[in-house]
Each structure stands twice: as C-alpha cells, then as structure tokens.
Design a protein around this motif. Structure first.
Motif, mmCIF file in Angstrom:
data_model
loop_
_atom_site.group_PDB
_atom_site.id
_atom_site.type_symbol
_atom_site.label_atom_id
_atom_site.label_comp_id
_atom_site.label_asym_id
_atom_site.label_seq_id
_atom_site.Cartn_x
_atom_site.Cartn_y
_atom_site.Cartn_z
ATOM 1 N N ILE A 152 28.171 -77.453 -8.971
ATOM 2 C CA ILE A 152 28.384 -76.030 -9.335
ATOM 3 C C ILE A 152 27.887 -76.166 -10.799
ATOM 4 O O ILE A 152 26.957 -75.094 -10.874
ATOM 5 C CB ILE A 152 29.995 -75.711 -9.375
ATOM 6 C CG1 ILE A 152 30.440 -75.512 -8.005
ATOM 7 C CG2 ILE A 152 30.243 -74.341 -10.331
ATOM 8 C CD1 ILE A 152 31.955 -75.222 -8.040
ATOM 9 N N GLN A 153 28.155 -76.942 -11.664
ATOM 10 C CA GLN A 153 27.678 -76.902 -12.947
ATOM 11 C C GLN A 153 25.981 -76.993 -12.757
ATOM 12 O O GLN A 153 25.220 -76.107 -13.705
ATOM 13 C CB GLN A 153 28.231 -77.852 -13.961
ATOM 14 C CG GLN A 153 29.467 -77.710 -14.213
ATOM 15 C CD GLN A 153 30.027 -78.834 -15.221
ATOM 16 O OE1 GLN A 153 29.770 -79.965 -14.820
ATOM 17 N NE2 GLN A 153 31.034 -78.666 -16.242
ATOM 18 N N HIS A 154 25.587 -77.729 -12.212
ATOM 19 C CA HIS A 154 24.344 -78.006 -12.025
ATOM 20 C C HIS A 154 23.337 -76.910 -11.527
ATOM 21 O O HIS A 154 22.420 -76.610 -12.113
ATOM 22 C CB HIS A 154 23.876 -79.223 -11.182
ATOM 23 C CG HIS A 154 22.419 -79.585 -10.958
ATOM 24 N ND1 HIS A 154 21.610 -80.067 -11.905
ATOM 25 C CD2 HIS A 154 21.718 -79.667 -9.858
ATOM 26 C CE1 HIS A 154 20.496 -80.250 -11.591
ATOM 27 N NE2 HIS A 154 20.395 -79.929 -10.370
ATOM 28 N N ALA A 155 23.990 -76.429 -10.389
ATOM 29 C CA ALA A 155 23.347 -75.136 -9.764
ATOM 30 C C ALA A 155 23.371 -74.058 -10.843
ATOM 31 O O ALA A 155 22.274 -73.131 -11.075
ATOM 32 C CB ALA A 155 24.222 -74.457 -8.416
ATOM 33 N N GLU A 156 24.515 -73.863 -11.772
ATOM 34 C CA GLU A 156 24.264 -72.807 -12.809
ATOM 35 C C GLU A 156 23.382 -73.017 -13.833
ATOM 36 O O GLU A 156 22.588 -72.157 -14.154
ATOM 37 C CB GLU A 156 25.769 -72.493 -13.524
ATOM 38 C CG GLU A 156 25.820 -71.653 -14.574
ATOM 39 C CD GLU A 156 25.474 -70.213 -13.951
ATOM 40 O OE1 GLU A 156 24.968 -69.383 -14.851
ATOM 41 O OE2 GLU A 156 25.915 -69.805 -12.848
ATOM 42 N N ARG A 157 23.108 -74.264 -14.123
ATOM 43 C CA ARG A 157 22.005 -74.662 -14.996
ATOM 44 C C ARG A 157 20.905 -74.297 -14.592
ATOM 45 O O ARG A 157 19.823 -73.900 -15.079
ATOM 46 C CB ARG A 157 22.396 -76.122 -15.308
ATOM 47 C CG ARG A 157 21.346 -77.021 -16.378
ATOM 48 C CD ARG A 157 21.424 -78.306 -16.747
ATOM 49 N NE ARG A 157 20.432 -78.930 -17.299
ATOM 50 C CZ ARG A 157 20.849 -79.140 -18.540
ATOM 51 N NH1 ARG A 157 22.089 -79.167 -19.284
ATOM 52 N NH2 ARG A 157 19.757 -79.793 -19.398
ATOM 53 N N MET A 158 20.519 -74.640 -13.316
ATOM 54 C CA MET A 158 19.152 -74.293 -12.696
ATOM 55 C C MET A 158 18.696 -73.128 -12.582
ATOM 56 O O MET A 158 17.930 -72.501 -12.922
ATOM 57 C CB MET A 158 19.084 -75.067 -11.229
ATOM 58 C CG MET A 158 18.956 -76.756 -11.349
ATOM 59 S SD MET A 158 17.754 -77.197 -12.458
ATOM 60 C CE MET A 158 18.394 -77.833 -13.663
ATOM 61 N N ARG A 159 19.927 -72.189 -12.341
ATOM 62 C CA ARG A 159 19.793 -70.610 -12.447
ATOM 63 C C ARG A 159 19.421 -70.427 -13.705
ATOM 64 O O ARG A 159 18.602 -69.332 -13.907
ATOM 65 C CB ARG A 159 21.023 -69.870 -11.812
ATOM 66 C CG ARG A 159 21.114 -70.112 -10.264
ATOM 67 C CD ARG A 159 22.410 -69.024 -9.994
ATOM 68 N NE ARG A 159 23.529 -69.351 -10.285
ATOM 69 C CZ ARG A 159 24.340 -70.417 -9.496
ATOM 70 N NH1 ARG A 159 23.826 -70.905 -8.287
ATOM 71 N NH2 ARG A 159 25.341 -70.585 -9.975
ATOM 72 N N GLN A 160 19.703 -70.702 -14.838
ATOM 73 C CA GLN A 160 19.589 -70.296 -15.923
ATOM 74 C C GLN A 160 18.206 -70.693 -16.535
ATOM 75 O O GLN A 160 17.713 -70.432 -17.495
ATOM 76 C CB GLN A 160 20.780 -70.707 -17.220
ATOM 77 C CG GLN A 160 22.041 -70.024 -16.837
ATOM 78 C CD GLN A 160 23.145 -70.619 -17.684
ATOM 79 O OE1 GLN A 160 22.987 -71.659 -18.477
ATOM 80 N NE2 GLN A 160 24.125 -69.902 -17.514
ATOM 81 N N LYS A 161 17.743 -71.764 -15.969
ATOM 82 C CA LYS A 161 16.591 -72.439 -16.446
ATOM 83 C C LYS A 161 15.216 -71.285 -16.197
ATOM 84 O O LYS A 161 15.242 -70.897 -15.484
ATOM 85 C CB LYS A 161 16.459 -73.839 -15.702
ATOM 86 C CG LYS A 161 15.438 -74.708 -16.155
ATOM 87 C CD LYS A 161 15.215 -75.834 -15.682
ATOM 88 C CE LYS A 161 14.384 -76.872 -16.146
ATOM 89 N NZ LYS A 161 14.251 -78.003 -15.660
#
Length: 108
Positions: A99-108
């Motif tokens: 979940i954290q990784h997916a959110e990080r990739m969305r913000q990138k």
C-alpha cells in the motif's frame, strides 16, 4: 538489526510467491475451511490442474491442511495449519508495504 541471509529470504519467498499461492493463502487467512470448489470459485482464472498443484505444494510445506472425508462423492477441504497461520503477520506486513509503495509511486 538481525543479520538477514539471502538464502533464507529466498526460501521464504519461494514458498509464498508465484501467481496463485498468495491468493490461495489470502482465501484461507480468515480461518475459514474451504472446499476445493469454493477455492476454485474464489480464483476463477486458475485451472483445476494448477490449483491442485499449488495446494499440494502448500500441503507438503505444512502450510495448509487437507482433509478428505470418506463420502460419495468425496469431499475435500483445506485450511491453514497452525504453522501456516504464522505467515499471517508476514502477509499483513507485505500488504502494508505494498500500500505504501503504491502510494509512493502515485506521488512520483
């Protein structure tokens, strides 16, 4: 921080990764006992052959328990073993990280 060995990490990942094993484990994670047909329905894109092979592998590793009832037609069900339940925190941690990784990739 404990010393981490790639050999043991590889062993653990081999056990729980692949296209279907995580889905099978997640289907059984709530403590439910499911019949083969119920597992198959919950994973509509898996073939019967692959489901059988994955279940056998998880059973050989003592992750799940397969119970055969002497009925006609035969009834077979599956559940997590006590040992298999020790994977629940691992899967929960992997889910939280995902979940954290997916959110990080969305913000990138």
């Amino acid at each position: 921080m404990p010393l981490i060995s790639s050999c043991e990490v590889d062993t653990a990942l081999e056990l729980i990764t692949g296209k279907w094993k995580p889905s099978i484990l997640l289907a059984l994670i709530n403590g439910d006992t499911l019949r083969f047909s119920e597992l198959k329905r919950s994973l509509p894109n898996i073939s019967q052959k692959i489901l059988t092979a994955q279940l056998r592998d998880l059973e050989e590793q003592d992750i799940i328990i397969r119970t055969v009832y002497p009925e006609v037609p035969p009834r077979v069900d599956y559940r997590l073993s006590e040992y298999g339940k020790t994977l629940i925190p691992v899967l929960e941690t992997m889910n939280a990280w995902g979940i954290q990784h997916a959110e990080r990739m969305r913000q990138k």
